[in-house]
Write a protein that holds these residues in place. Structure first.
Motif, PDB file in Angstrom:
ATOM      1  N   GLU A 180       0.948  -1.275   0.183  1.00 44.48           N
ATOM      2  CA  GLU A 180       0.019  -0.046  -0.042  1.00 44.48           C
ATOM      3  C   GLU A 180       0.864   1.353   0.103  1.00 44.48           C
ATOM      4  O   GLU A 180       1.570   1.599   0.736  1.00 44.48           O
ATOM      5  N   ARG A 181       0.838   1.968  -0.987  1.00 43.87           N
ATOM      6  CA  ARG A 181       1.708   3.208  -1.050  1.00 43.87           C
ATOM      7  C   ARG A 181       0.590   4.450  -1.121  1.00 43.87           C
ATOM      8  O   ARG A 181      -0.267   4.524  -1.798  1.00 43.87           O
ATOM      9  N   THR A 182       0.545   5.136   0.053  1.00 45.06           N
ATOM     10  CA  THR A 182      -0.355   6.149   0.535  1.00 45.06           C
ATOM     11  C   THR A 182      -0.096   7.548  -0.276  1.00 45.06           C
ATOM     12  O   THR A 182      -1.044   8.174  -0.292  1.00 45.06           O
ATOM     13  N   GLU A 183       0.938   7.689  -0.946  1.00 44.05           N
ATOM     14  CA  GLU A 183       1.210   9.017  -1.890  1.00 44.05           C
ATOM     15  C   GLU A 183       1.551   8.799  -3.026  1.00 44.05           C
ATOM     16  O   GLU A 183       2.862   8.683  -3.468  1.00 44.05           O
ATOM     17  N   VAL A 184       0.744   8.476  -4.092  1.00 47.72           N
ATOM     18  CA  VAL A 184       1.148   8.137  -5.573  1.00 47.72           C
ATOM     19  C   VAL A 184       0.827   9.327  -6.105  1.00 47.72           C
ATOM     20  O   VAL A 184      -0.253   9.816  -6.004  1.00 47.72           O
ATOM     21  N   VAL A 191       5.232   8.597 -12.801  1.00 39.18           N
ATOM     22  CA  VAL A 191       4.583   8.281 -11.816  1.00 39.18           C
ATOM     23  C   VAL A 191       5.687   8.064 -10.567  1.00 39.18           C
ATOM     24  O   VAL A 191       6.457   7.423 -10.764  1.00 39.18           O
ATOM     25  N   PHE A 192       5.254   8.500  -9.462  1.00 41.42           N
ATOM     26  CA  PHE A 192       5.982   8.609  -8.195  1.00 41.42           C
ATOM     27  C   PHE A 192       5.250   8.329  -7.048  1.00 41.42           C
ATOM     28  O   PHE A 192       4.078   8.295  -6.895  1.00 41.42           O
ATOM     29  N   TYR A 193       5.748   7.548  -5.949  1.00 41.10           N
ATOM     30  CA  TYR A 193       5.548   7.549  -4.650  1.00 41.10           C
ATOM     31  C   TYR A 193       6.280   8.117  -3.821  1.00 41.10           C
ATOM     32  O   TYR A 193       7.379   7.859  -3.952  1.00 41.10           O
ATOM     33  N   LYS A 194       5.667   8.607  -2.505  1.00 39.28           N
ATOM     34  CA  LYS A 194       6.635   9.111  -1.612  1.00 39.28           C
ATOM     35  C   LYS A 194       6.375   8.546  -0.349  1.00 39.28           C
ATOM     36  O   LYS A 194       5.243   8.014   0.205  1.00 39.28           O
TER      37      LYS A 194
END
Length: 299
Positions: A180-184, A191-194
């Motif tokens: 689960e990536r909460t900040e995509v 496309v990035f996630y933090k």
């Protein structure tokens, strides 16, 4: 036996600012759920089960019963705070129920056939329902489940970051793990996630879960002990939620079940932010224009 469509519609819609599950997006005020149900009936689903809060029952019935009468069987499952039905003899103060996998567990006395789970406020596309119906009627088993895998770049909002379950898929097409990536988000077309480790780029064809899962009723027995344990471990954390990916991850790692990732080319869209509404209305207008849906969905 025809499969059942289980719709997660008990959410509070806190980010959207109103009850988006019953907001109108189609040319005649159709909700996003209407399009999912229309696609599900066309794909061969035999029953629609709405998971709702009990106080919304009259509202849901008045919206959906007149449209669906004679077309498909309907049923209503209530998600609430009572833990006794799950063998937990204590009351725990919370602002909202225990999450999506708890919602699914709430249906265990009402669903007795292979079923799939979707969100109420997401548009999935007919391709996904057709492929899931085929899986649920020809392949599903108590140790073989599935989820529809969307291409990550076809699932993002232009108005802010979103949460996505990012899937790692093996050569056999099965999910190895889901994170689960909460900040995509989009940035300069990529496309990035933090997370705590900073910013990470993802390939644009990465498969993500949009909460479109296929199960047999065996999942109720399989996930109940997990839920009991989760509640004990999180009784002092009022925001902890028992999500479907947690169950999937545990079933995969313990060897109880595998999850086939069913790829779809459909563009997903949904309403996370108020600003998403005109985009969704425009997307549906285009689908109506192209003949994918009739102007009046239920005539």
């Amino acid at each position: 036996m025809k499969p059942t469509l289980l719709i997660l519609a008990a959410g509070m819609a806190s980010r959207y600012g109103s009850m988006k599950q019953v907001d109108g997006f189609g040319p005649n005020g159709e909700t996003i759920i209407d399009y999912s149900i229309h696609d599900a009936i066309k794909a061969g689903f035999g029953k629609i089960s709405f998971i709702i809060r009990e106080e919304f029952l009259d509202s849901f019935k008045s919206i959906f019963e007149p449209k669906l009468k004679g077309k498909v069987e309907t049923d209503y499952v209530f998600q609430n705070f009572d833990l006794k039905p799950f063998g937990i003899d204590e009351e725990i103060e919370r602002a909202k129920p225990w999450g999506t996998a708890h919602a699914v567990l709430s249906a265990r006395n009402q669903v007795h056939e292979p079923f799939c789970v979707i969100n109420a406020d997401d548009y999935y596309g007919y391709d996904a329902f057709e492929k899931m119906a085929k899986f649920l009627t020809t392949e599903v088993a108590d140790d073989k489940y599935s989820l529809v895998g969307y291409q990550i770049d076809k699932t993002l909002s232009d108005y802010g970051s979103v949460s996505r379950g990012v899937c790692k898929v093996n050569d056999q097409g099965n999910m190895v793990e889901i994170n689960e990536r909460t900040e995509v988000y989009f940035k300069d077309g990529d496309v990035f996630y933090k997370d705590a480790n900073g910013e990470t780029q993802l390939p644009t064809d990465t498969r993500v879960s949009m909460n479109f899962w296929g199960f047999t009723p065996a999942v109720f027995e399989q996930s109940l002990p997990m839920f009991q344990k989760f509640v004990q471990e999180n009784k002092d954390n009022p925001k902890a939620e028992f999500f479907i990916p947690l169950v999937a991850d545990e079933l995969i790692k313990s060897g109880i079940a595998e999850f086939k990732v069913i790829p779809t080319s459909s563009k997903w869209f949904g309403v996370t932010y108020k600003e998403d509404k005109p985009i969704v209305q425009d997307s549906i207008a285009k689908l109506v224009e192209s003949g994918t849906y009739p102007t009046k969905l239920w005539d």
